[in-house]
Design a protein around this motif. Sequence first.
Motif, PDB file in Angstrom:
ATOM      1  N   GLU A 221      20.213 -54.632  81.083  1.00 38.95           N
ATOM      2  CA  GLU A 221      19.823 -55.904  80.467  1.00 38.95           C
ATOM      3  C   GLU A 221      18.320 -56.142  80.629  1.00 38.95           C
ATOM      4  N   THR A 224      16.204 -53.829  78.529  1.00 37.54           N
ATOM      5  CA  THR A 224      16.264 -54.184  77.116  1.00 37.54           C
ATOM      6  C   THR A 224      15.315 -55.341  76.828  1.00 37.54           C
ATOM      7  N   MET A 235      12.687 -48.589  86.308  1.00 37.19           N
ATOM      8  CA  MET A 235      13.865 -47.751  86.509  1.00 37.19           C
ATOM      9  C   MET A 235      14.200 -47.676  87.986  1.00 37.19           C
ATOM     10  N   ASN A 239      16.841 -42.683  86.654  1.00 32.93           N
ATOM     11  CA  ASN A 239      15.429 -42.315  86.545  1.00 32.93           C
ATOM     12  C   ASN A 239      15.011 -42.108  85.086  1.00 32.93           C
ATOM     13  N   LEU A 240      15.745 -42.741  84.190  1.00 33.87           N
ATOM     14  CA  LEU A 240      15.476 -42.635  82.760  1.00 33.87           C
ATOM     15  C   LEU A 240      15.554 -44.025  82.150  1.00 33.87           C
ATOM     16  N   GLN A 241      14.834 -44.202  81.031  1.00 37.50           N
ATOM     17  CA  GLN A 241      15.022 -45.453  80.300  1.00 37.50           C
ATOM     18  C   GLN A 241      16.440 -45.480  79.734  1.00 37.50           C
TER      19      GLN A 241
END
Lengths: 385, 385
Positions: A221, A224, A235, A239-241
């Motif tokens: 959330e 975003t 993050m 470890n990623l968007q």
Amino acid sequence: MTRSVSLICARTCYASPVSQASLSRRNALIRRRNQCRFSVYASKDSSGPKVAIAGVTGAVGQEFLRVLTERNFPYSRMKMLASARSAGKEVEFDGEMYKIEELKEDSFDDIDIALFSAGGSISKKFGPIAAKKGCFVVDNSSAFRLTEGVPLIIPEVNALSMAEYKLGKMHGGIISNPNCSTIIALVAVTPIHRAVGIKRMVASTYQAASGAGALAMAELEQQTRDVLNGDPVTMKIFNLQYAFNLFSHNAPMTDNGYNEEEMKMVNETKKIWSTEDVDIAATCIRVPVMRAHAESINLTLCSDLDEKDAKEILRSSAGIKIIDDRANNCFPTPLDASNRDEIYVGRIRQDISQPGRTGLELFVCGDQIKKGAALNAVQIAELLL
Amino acid sequence: MTRSVSLICARTCYASPVSQASLSRRNALIRRRNQCRFSVYASKDSSGPKVAIAGVTGAVGQEFLRVLTERNFPYSRMKMLASARSAGKEVEFDGEMYKIEELKEDSFDDIDIALFSAGGSISKKFGPIAAKKGCFVVDNSSAFRLTEGVPLIIPEVNALSMAEYKLGKMHGGIISNPNCSTIIALVAVTPIHRAVGIKRMVASTYQAASGAGALAMAELEQQTRDVLNGDPVTMKIFNLQYAFNLFSHNAPMTDNGYNEEEMKMVNETKKIWSTEDVDIAATCIRVPVMRAHAESINLTLCSDLDEKDAKEILRSSAGIKIIDDRANNCFPTPLDASNRDEIYVGRIRQDISQPGRTGLELFVCGDQIKKGAALNAVQIAELLL
């Protein structure tokens, strides 16, 4: 004693209505769900079992409380357990406030049924202690799922595998709750397996944030919001968007190139179906959806099954809701399945890449926190009564 | 004549860097990409072909302009075409402003190459007219993809199928650009097909909003804002909530229970590979991602292929970038592939549900607007030179 209580639904922004062709019906359902303060009867009763929730502060722990209330689960006493960090805080259940206690060795001295969802290491440490004291542990972690002698149960699928586990008849024990992706797949495909046998299953998942816990949902959330505001994303959990992205499940990789999440589906299915005679491969992907998983499932059958017969078999099976309206292009979505008990099944079709009627494809959705975790565990607890 | 220009990248909030184990490298790449004003040399040259863009105002039309500039595509004249509604508006290309003209029958009288992305009905009406006038039409719609005699081309895969299509050697013609999902899958799996043969392919897609155009991307963004603000979502392009949800592709359903998007992958693959001897099934799902598709692909091979050999074959193949770091759980994501030319391939592993080394699984990502549409079309146009 029963009492009328008021439950406030979980935030509904991520939950939409049962899918139907008509948009207006969808919208009416959304409105109804948005208003959803409803009355249920809980059943605190001196003849009921003494129940403990281990890991009550987590997403699944909280869902345990909602499901126990929804299903009118009988109890004479309720104990809320969590880590030392949460001890002393209060939690509401069935109209009463409970002080959270630290989970310790003696927590289960006077407990009949304990629902565990506090992580594998807590289950490994305290599950056997509780069971030895005569408590039935329904464990949501993977700690004992593949342990010989520990039933691994989806009530709609293999309730008989825990037939002897009954309060008053057996002196405690551990029963494992399968992994969410396994539960969601097997509620949908086991009726097909029973009818004609499944030789091979290839699944690709679309897994919601909830599978990684409440913090992962919050991270999705927040990320975003950040992306929409043009801010850099933070993050912490992954470890990623995650916002507007998807990625291979972050479970540790095993030697064969499949990650542990994928191997759970393989190994748990074999245990639940009591067979080594099925070939399974899975690709598990996390998608930016809040709390319901979807799965694209391709089946190779042991003998012919027409897609129409498959649909009828599924329609009459427990725990399944069919949304399969080809004319209106209306099929299950994660939002349809959110906060729902049933596994939603659609896109039921003869696989055109396999000869005759030996292949079948399905698209299924199920609430990860509910049927994928808390509800399945409470259903197991109901089998103990 | 070449000229240095400044291109402003598309909004980068949906585009993250090439996936690497280290988060800091990712973040550095994000920063670099956020700064990405860069210089390229376009090549307006009196000896170049006269080029028209049909549907220049759409998402793919705009991407045509970026890709032509990036790839230094030679041109002597450029004509911008769109519907009457957009006629008179201006668009910038290669440092010059162009007035958009209404697409008409005489639009192609003096054009050598026309890149079409204005929808199937426009292609059906104007494609043959343009071709008859001696223009080479590279058509991004599905109008002629399965028409006998019309080459269906992915340059990395079957450039030879349009060997005779050359400016100056042939008097115009239509060449079709495959569907985005087909392009992304086949760049990744054709090298495997060439090496050992593919007997069967089962794909499940994770398709971005861009496939339904710029308005769908805007709808996903707006709906996401609405959900986060607790407001009701507005549904115009799709009749389902797209934010924090996913759904079966909205293409019309065909009689066999597969939708047209899925059947494109089946039929286009057979045409591109010039064989009926491959079995294909697809499940196409739209996910809340902006502009790059992902696909989970399961292959049954005609003969054994070790996963290590598969990886080496793919590593040395055109148009592919491998991200397959099991130790660090690092695999392709749509954000990695966004705004990139290559198809990103990872999760390359021996399928444990098929005997020996006869099965292989992959997870691939590719930019839907770029390689899935505009770039592939411009690469086809390059083959005409």
